[in-house]
Design a protein around this motif. Structure first.
Motif, PDB file in Angstrom:
ATOM      1  N   ILE A  44      -1.517  21.005   2.473  1.00  0.00           N
ATOM      2  CA  ILE A  44      -1.285  21.398   1.087  1.00  0.00           C
ATOM      3  C   ILE A  44      -2.380  20.765   0.242  1.00  0.00           C
ATOM      4  O   ILE A  44      -2.729  19.605   0.444  1.00  0.00           O
ATOM      5  CB  ILE A  44       0.098  20.895   0.611  1.00  0.00           C
ATOM      6  CG1 ILE A  44       1.200  21.465   1.495  1.00  0.00           C
ATOM      7  CG2 ILE A  44       0.338  21.238  -0.854  1.00  0.00           C
ATOM      8  CD1 ILE A  44       2.524  20.730   1.367  1.00  0.00           C
ATOM      9  N   ALA A  45      -2.910  21.508  -0.703  1.00  0.00           N
ATOM     10  CA  ALA A  45      -3.904  21.034  -1.675  1.00  0.00           C
ATOM     11  C   ALA A  45      -5.175  20.460  -1.061  1.00  0.00           C
ATOM     12  O   ALA A  45      -5.638  19.399  -1.461  1.00  0.00           O
ATOM     13  CB  ALA A  45      -3.256  20.024  -2.616  1.00  0.00           C
ATOM     14  N   PRO A  46      -5.780  21.176  -0.095  1.00  0.00           N
ATOM     15  CA  PRO A  46      -7.051  20.685   0.428  1.00  0.00           C
ATOM     16  C   PRO A  46      -8.176  20.965  -0.571  1.00  0.00           C
ATOM     17  O   PRO A  46      -8.034  21.809  -1.454  1.00  0.00           O
ATOM     18  CB  PRO A  46      -7.253  21.526   1.690  1.00  0.00           C
ATOM     19  CG  PRO A  46      -6.589  22.818   1.360  1.00  0.00           C
ATOM     20  CD  PRO A  46      -5.386  22.440   0.527  1.00  0.00           C
ATOM     21  N   THR A  62     -21.412  28.482   5.025  1.00  0.00           N
ATOM     22  CA  THR A  62     -20.610  27.427   5.625  1.00  0.00           C
ATOM     23  C   THR A  62     -19.473  27.022   4.691  1.00  0.00           C
ATOM     24  O   THR A  62     -19.689  26.837   3.495  1.00  0.00           O
ATOM     25  CB  THR A  62     -21.490  26.192   5.919  1.00  0.00           C
ATOM     26  OG1 THR A  62     -22.602  26.607   6.720  1.00  0.00           O
ATOM     27  CG2 THR A  62     -20.716  25.129   6.658  1.00  0.00           C
ATOM     28  N   LEU A  63     -18.257  26.906   5.248  1.00  0.00           N
ATOM     29  CA  LEU A  63     -17.102  26.411   4.495  1.00  0.00           C
ATOM     30  C   LEU A  63     -16.820  24.973   4.915  1.00  0.00           C
ATOM     31  O   LEU A  63     -16.850  24.656   6.102  1.00  0.00           O
ATOM     32  CB  LEU A  63     -15.847  27.241   4.793  1.00  0.00           C
ATOM     33  CG  LEU A  63     -15.827  28.678   4.297  1.00  0.00           C
ATOM     34  CD1 LEU A  63     -14.540  29.360   4.766  1.00  0.00           C
ATOM     35  CD2 LEU A  63     -15.929  28.740   2.790  1.00  0.00           C
ATOM     36  N   TYR A  64     -16.548  24.124   3.943  1.00  0.00           N
ATOM     37  CA  TYR A  64     -16.177  22.738   4.188  1.00  0.00           C
ATOM     38  C   TYR A  64     -14.772  22.525   3.636  1.00  0.00           C
ATOM     39  O   TYR A  64     -14.497  22.892   2.490  1.00  0.00           O
ATOM     40  CB  TYR A  64     -17.143  21.778   3.485  1.00  0.00           C
ATOM     41  CG  TYR A  64     -18.568  21.896   3.962  1.00  0.00           C
ATOM     42  CD1 TYR A  64     -19.020  21.132   5.034  1.00  0.00           C
ATOM     43  CD2 TYR A  64     -19.451  22.781   3.359  1.00  0.00           C
ATOM     44  CE1 TYR A  64     -20.334  21.235   5.481  1.00  0.00           C
ATOM     45  CE2 TYR A  64     -20.762  22.889   3.804  1.00  0.00           C
ATOM     46  CZ  TYR A  64     -21.192  22.124   4.856  1.00  0.00           C
ATOM     47  OH  TYR A  64     -22.488  22.230   5.297  1.00  0.00           O
ATOM     48  N   VAL A  65     -13.883  21.957   4.447  1.00  0.00           N
ATOM     49  CA  VAL A  65     -12.507  21.650   4.032  1.00  0.00           C
ATOM     50  C   VAL A  65     -12.293  20.166   4.231  1.00  0.00           C
ATOM     51  O   VAL A  65     -12.653  19.608   5.259  1.00  0.00           O
ATOM     52  CB  VAL A  65     -11.473  22.442   4.877  1.00  0.00           C
ATOM     53  CG1 VAL A  65     -10.057  22.006   4.556  1.00  0.00           C
ATOM     54  CG2 VAL A  65     -11.635  23.933   4.657  1.00  0.00           C
ATOM     55  N   MET A  66     -11.687  19.523   3.226  1.00  0.00           N
ATOM     56  CA  MET A  66     -11.396  18.103   3.364  1.00  0.00           C
ATOM     57  C   MET A  66     -10.092  17.750   2.663  1.00  0.00           C
ATOM     58  O   MET A  66      -9.750  18.306   1.636  1.00  0.00           O
ATOM     59  CB  MET A  66     -12.504  17.244   2.773  1.00  0.00           C
ATOM     60  CG  MET A  66     -12.224  15.771   2.990  1.00  0.00           C
ATOM     61  SD  MET A  66     -13.491  14.730   2.334  1.00  0.00           S
ATOM     62  CE  MET A  66     -12.706  13.158   2.632  1.00  0.00           C
ATOM     63  N   GLY A  67      -9.403  16.791   3.260  1.00  0.00           N
ATOM     64  CA  GLY A  67      -8.235  16.198   2.620  1.00  0.00           C
ATOM     65  C   GLY A  67      -7.039  17.117   2.501  1.00  0.00           C
ATOM     66  O   GLY A  67      -6.859  18.052   3.260  1.00  0.00           O
ATOM     67  N   GLY A  68      -6.207  16.811   1.530  1.00  0.00           N
ATOM     68  CA  GLY A  68      -4.961  17.523   1.322  1.00  0.00           C
ATOM     69  C   GLY A  68      -3.782  16.638   1.701  1.00  0.00           C
ATOM     70  O   GLY A  68      -3.936  15.460   2.024  1.00  0.00           O
ATOM     71  N   GLY A  81      -7.460  12.613   5.400  1.00  0.00           N
ATOM     72  CA  GLY A  81      -8.816  12.219   5.064  1.00  0.00           C
ATOM     73  C   GLY A  81      -9.830  12.861   5.986  1.00  0.00           C
ATOM     74  O   GLY A  81     -10.999  12.471   5.998  1.00  0.00           O
ATOM     75  N   ASP A  82      -9.403  13.865   6.766  1.00  0.00           N
ATOM     76  CA  ASP A  82     -10.314  14.504   7.708  1.00  0.00           C
ATOM     77  C   ASP A  82     -11.145  15.591   7.014  1.00  0.00           C
ATOM     78  O   ASP A  82     -10.773  16.117   5.984  1.00  0.00           O
ATOM     79  CB  ASP A  82      -9.544  15.084   8.899  1.00  0.00           C
ATOM     80  CG  ASP A  82      -8.433  16.031   8.491  1.00  0.00           C
ATOM     81  OD1 ASP A  82      -8.027  16.028   7.301  1.00  0.00           O
ATOM     82  OD2 ASP A  82      -7.933  16.780   9.347  1.00  0.00           O
ATOM     83  N   ALA A  83     -12.285  15.875   7.605  1.00  0.00           N
ATOM     84  CA  ALA A  83     -13.175  16.915   7.073  1.00  0.00           C
ATOM     85  C   ALA A  83     -13.504  17.902   8.181  1.00  0.00           C
ATOM     86  O   ALA A  83     -13.678  17.519   9.343  1.00  0.00           O
ATOM     87  CB  ALA A  83     -14.453  16.281   6.529  1.00  0.00           C
ATOM     88  N   TRP A  84     -13.579  19.170   7.819  1.00  0.00           N
ATOM     89  CA  TRP A  84     -13.822  20.253   8.785  1.00  0.00           C
ATOM     90  C   TRP A  84     -14.926  21.156   8.251  1.00  0.00           C
ATOM     91  O   TRP A  84     -15.102  21.293   7.038  1.00  0.00           O
ATOM     92  CB  TRP A  84     -12.557  21.077   8.999  1.00  0.00           C
ATOM     93  CG  TRP A  84     -11.462  20.320   9.663  1.00  0.00           C
ATOM     94  CD1 TRP A  84     -10.632  19.391   9.113  1.00  0.00           C
ATOM     95  CD2 TRP A  84     -11.082  20.412  11.022  1.00  0.00           C
ATOM     96  NE1 TRP A  84      -9.764  18.900  10.040  1.00  0.00           N
ATOM     97  CE2 TRP A  84     -10.014  19.514  11.233  1.00  0.00           C
ATOM     98  CE3 TRP A  84     -11.527  21.170  12.103  1.00  0.00           C
ATOM     99  CZ2 TRP A  84      -9.391  19.358  12.464  1.00  0.00           C
ATOM    100  CZ3 TRP A  84     -10.904  21.014  13.326  1.00  0.00           C
ATOM    101  CH2 TRP A  84      -9.848  20.122  13.493  1.00  0.00           C
ATOM    102  N   VAL A  85     -15.634  21.793   9.146  1.00  0.00           N
ATOM    103  CA  VAL A  85     -16.691  22.715   8.754  1.00  0.00           C
ATOM    104  C   VAL A  85     -16.568  23.981   9.601  1.00  0.00           C
ATOM    105  O   VAL A  85     -16.197  23.924  10.771  1.00  0.00           O
ATOM    106  CB  VAL A  85     -18.094  22.065   8.918  1.00  0.00           C
ATOM    107  CG1 VAL A  85     -18.355  21.687  10.361  1.00  0.00           C
ATOM    108  CG2 VAL A  85     -19.191  22.954   8.372  1.00  0.00           C
TER     109      VAL A  85
END
Length: 114
Positions: free
Chosen positions: A81-83, A91-97, A107-111
């Motif tokens: 929720i709320a990343p 490129t998409l970067y997703v972090m946190g939530g 606290g993880d980050a994904w690409v």
């Protein structure tokens, strides 16, 4: 210059429940003229899913479609929720939530390359 709102895809009685959400992330990738949607909730503190959805602005009538990630990897970020999500080039970067009922902060980050 005059700006005005235009509804690209109205919510109707047939809108799938998994696409009605809040606390989600959305990013635009200009090269493909596509919006990407990830994460969120439609019930308080319960993540909807961990599916990445795409919405082509070239063909709005097609609506939201799940992105087939199988060709790139079998590993996907866990639901959240709320990343935070941002697009840069292709490129998409997703972090946190937050992680569900426990409200555990991630606290993880994904690409992912589009």
């Amino acid at each position: 210059m005059v700006f005005s709102w235009r509804c690209l895809l109205p919510q109707t009685a047939t809108t799938p429940v998994h696409l009605t959400r809040s606390s989600h992330a959305i990013s635009y990738v200009a090269v493909t003229n596509t919006i990407y949607l990830y994460g969120g909730e439609n019930q308080p503190r319960i993540p909807v899913d961990n599916v990445l959805y795409s919405f082509s602005l070239s063909d709005p009538a097609a609506g939201w479609a799940p992105v087939n990630l199988a060709s790139s990897s079998s590993v996907c970020p866990p639901e959240r929720i709320a990343p935070g999500m941002v697009a840069m080039d292709k490129t998409l970067y997703v972090m946190g939530g937050r992680q569900g009922i426990t409200v555990r902060v991630r606290g993880d980050a994904w690409v992912w390359r589009v």
